[in-house]
Design a protein around this motif. Sequence first.
Motif, mmCIF file in Angstrom:
data_model
loop_
_atom_site.group_PDB
_atom_site.id
_atom_site.type_symbol
_atom_site.label_atom_id
_atom_site.label_comp_id
_atom_site.label_asym_id
_atom_site.label_seq_id
_atom_site.Cartn_x
_atom_site.Cartn_y
_atom_site.Cartn_z
ATOM 1 N N LEU A 205 0.872 -1.167 0.000
ATOM 2 C CA LEU A 205 0.000 0.000 0.000
ATOM 3 C C LEU A 205 0.912 1.222 0.000
ATOM 4 O O LEU A 205 1.404 1.652 1.052
ATOM 5 N N LYS A 208 0.570 5.757 1.314
ATOM 6 C CA LYS A 208 -0.441 5.637 2.366
ATOM 7 C C LYS A 208 0.122 6.196 3.664
ATOM 8 O O LYS A 208 1.264 5.896 4.042
ATOM 9 N N SER A 223 -6.043 2.405 10.323
ATOM 10 C CA SER A 223 -6.837 3.329 9.514
ATOM 11 C C SER A 223 -5.886 4.353 8.909
ATOM 12 O O SER A 223 -4.883 4.732 9.523
ATOM 13 N N ASP A 226 -6.630 8.579 4.138
ATOM 14 C CA ASP A 226 -7.555 8.666 3.004
ATOM 15 C C ASP A 226 -8.895 8.006 3.302
ATOM 16 O O ASP A 226 -9.738 7.865 2.420
ATOM 17 N N THR A 228 -9.457 4.832 4.285
ATOM 18 C CA THR A 228 -9.468 3.376 4.153
ATOM 19 C C THR A 228 -8.904 2.719 5.412
ATOM 20 O O THR A 228 -8.245 3.373 6.230
ATOM 21 N N THR A 229 -9.145 1.420 5.538
ATOM 22 C CA THR A 229 -8.657 0.658 6.687
ATOM 23 C C THR A 229 -8.041 -0.659 6.220
ATOM 24 O O THR A 229 -8.250 -1.085 5.082
ATOM 25 N N LEU A 230 -7.313 -1.300 7.131
ATOM 26 C CA LEU A 230 -6.690 -2.591 6.849
ATOM 27 C C LEU A 230 -6.757 -3.438 8.108
ATOM 28 O O LEU A 230 -6.357 -2.999 9.184
#
Length: 804
Positions: A205, A208, A223, A226, A228-230
């Motif tokens: 990623l 990020k 988190s 932008d 988004t989360t993982l």
Amino acid sequence: MNKKKLVLVGNGMAGVRAIEEILNIAPEMFEITIFGSEPHPNYNRILLSKVLQGDTDVNDITLNDWDWYRSNNITLYTGETIIRVDTSKKEVISDIGRVEPYDELILATGSVPFILPLPGADKCGVTAFRDISDTDKMLEASKKYNKAAVIGGGLLGLEAARGLLNLGMDVSVIHIAPYLMERQLDETAGKMLKKELEKQGMKFLLEKQTEEILGSDRVEGLSFKDGTTLETDLVVMAVGIKPNIQLAKDSGIEVNRGIIVNDYLQTNKANIYSVGECAEHNGIPYGLVAPLYEQGKVLARHICEVETESYKGSILSTQLKISGVEVFSAGDFTEEKDKKALKVFDDQEGIYKKLVFRGNHIVGAVLFGDSQEGNRLFSMIKKEADVSDTAKVSILQPLGQSNGESLVASMSPDEIICGCNGVSKETIVEAIQGQGCTSVDQIKACTSASRSCGGCKPLITDLLHDSLGGDFDESAQKEPICSCTTLSRDEVVEEIRLKGLTHVKEVMFVLGWASDEGCSKCRPAINYYLGMVSPTQYKDERESRYVNERMHANIQKDGTYSVVPRMYGGVTNANDLRKIADAVDKYEIPLVKVTGGQRIDLLGVKKEDLPKVWNDLDMPSGSAYGKSLRTVKTCVGEQFCRFGTQDSIGVGIALEKKFEGLQTPHKVKMAVSACPRSCAESGFKDIGFIGIDGGWEIYVGGNGGTHVREGDLLYKVKTDEELMEITGAYLQYYRETAHYLERTSAWVDRVGFGHIQSVLNDKAKREALNARMNEALSVYKDPWKEIIKNNQTKKELFENIVRS
């Protein structure tokens, strides 16, 4: 003459290297005391990623063992941290109140990992990757959790990611820059590296920025800014390091980013020096090994009152292998108005080379995929070589090829042979000609070349050959199997055959071992060689094996064991699963985990419960602890997969049943894929099989460890019978010619892939190898069942006997 008291704060690579230099110059000048915060002797931090694989431990990466400190009369305090320097009284104070006076003091406090100040950074499951303790945390996490996130796409982050990937975790690398290793590579090389690592299973990623670490007590995800989360179970922060200056700062020693030193590594306080990652020279703290060792040499000569050139700073270079990919960079490789680049790009072979010139001077370089010219380019950059009379593109062509000259002969004296320890060709030649060194081991002892990763050994051997000419003794280059003998592996095996030796102690006695009992390195090796030479006559000596092999289970950090029953080809059934579940409940086994080899691992079994667990399971041992065939990983194959061209499960089961229990120099893993999509990851196994239309491709020498190696295509065969024949001959040749504890990947590189092919192409040799293989397989008995039936063995190994 009274010795001066020399105290070193920091037991790391840079500080201890300075002490080594001091001992070489004036061994009787100082009474030396060293303080180290970690509970280990001096070890090679560069090789921590090897420990992360689980294939080795801190003992294998130790640079100076406990005996070295004793033999040099050095007092070593481990697990003890200096918290204050009293510069007026000239003494240091430790965290347990120890006061140690000094005449000369060296601060080598190294660096500390930079931990991003993110919300949630204090949660369980967040770690750095800097020392043995961090490595242990990651190893433990890999046994319990599946997903890992590494923040940082630099060298350290990629090493951590590779290690976690090899431990079976799903790994994502988060990096704020648009390409990897932006400090060491340009954009083209960084993107090529990403492409290669993605093939190995890493996820990336890029661009990020992490905003928060999610979870309650333990990390559950990340988190990003932008939105988004993982999801993740483990977060490894590898975003950089910073000089550890706290001790100096608290003690009134001048600091900036690092501890400020002059050209002789002196601080602003009398009799206090600093060296390594904590030191700042002319505004620059260095983080690579070679500059730190250059500093150590200057410091040592100055503190020993020997005339020396001052330290003027270092031009940085990086030459390394990342997950099997060669990269090199040096100098200033950015292109600007006054700097122009020459580039060579071979997309098909994955090779990229870039030189940066300022006028007619080379000032920087980047190499990707082929770095053999790195040392020569680095030398040209350091010397600011004028190339006005040279066709610039020819600089990228290896020297000496047109006239048959060897690479080392074409090197200039100041070119670096051993990058880890900063040892030049000139230094090695002086050791050969001035000190009478005639072998790699002697060169290592004299100069420290090849002492770390060992990658420069071939160059040193070539340099010995080139320097000694007709006096070069090939036999002197042999590597003894341990310090108990001067005999090599081949000599020991030959003596066992010729003299009909049958026991470990008999080998030691007849062959004149220096120690009657041998050591932990040679005893297991001799035990293996005896069994390999005479499998039907030899009786295995359990006491000569490592603890895991003696116990037929892997010992864990807390003293419990793991049990891995065999599941042929990764296939199981309801009955076996019920037995596993019942055993887990009955013996309160705390963790059940699916392994990367498609088996079930029962972790946390008490030692005294092992035979009972084996008995209740009533399944064969998976040999997860042994130097033997571990697993045969399979995809579902033609029976279920719409792309499958071959019966991968059937062949995988047949392979695992045939070679079950086979004793080998190191662990062996196989994989069978039914089609070129290679879902079983066959290209990175010791032996891998890929189904094609009308047959199989057999790949050998693959390895997913620290030094990733893609398998070589050994054969294409049409039938399963041919597949078995080639595999049997190949494995037996490995058994008979490899060093003990040498993986197939290293063995293939050492003996030569072409040589192995030539042996297997000989039908008579192939048949003879298979005959000896079948003899070795004929003596196999399942060890779990053997122990269950043998009350005496059970009592000796698994019952605590209390004597009054």
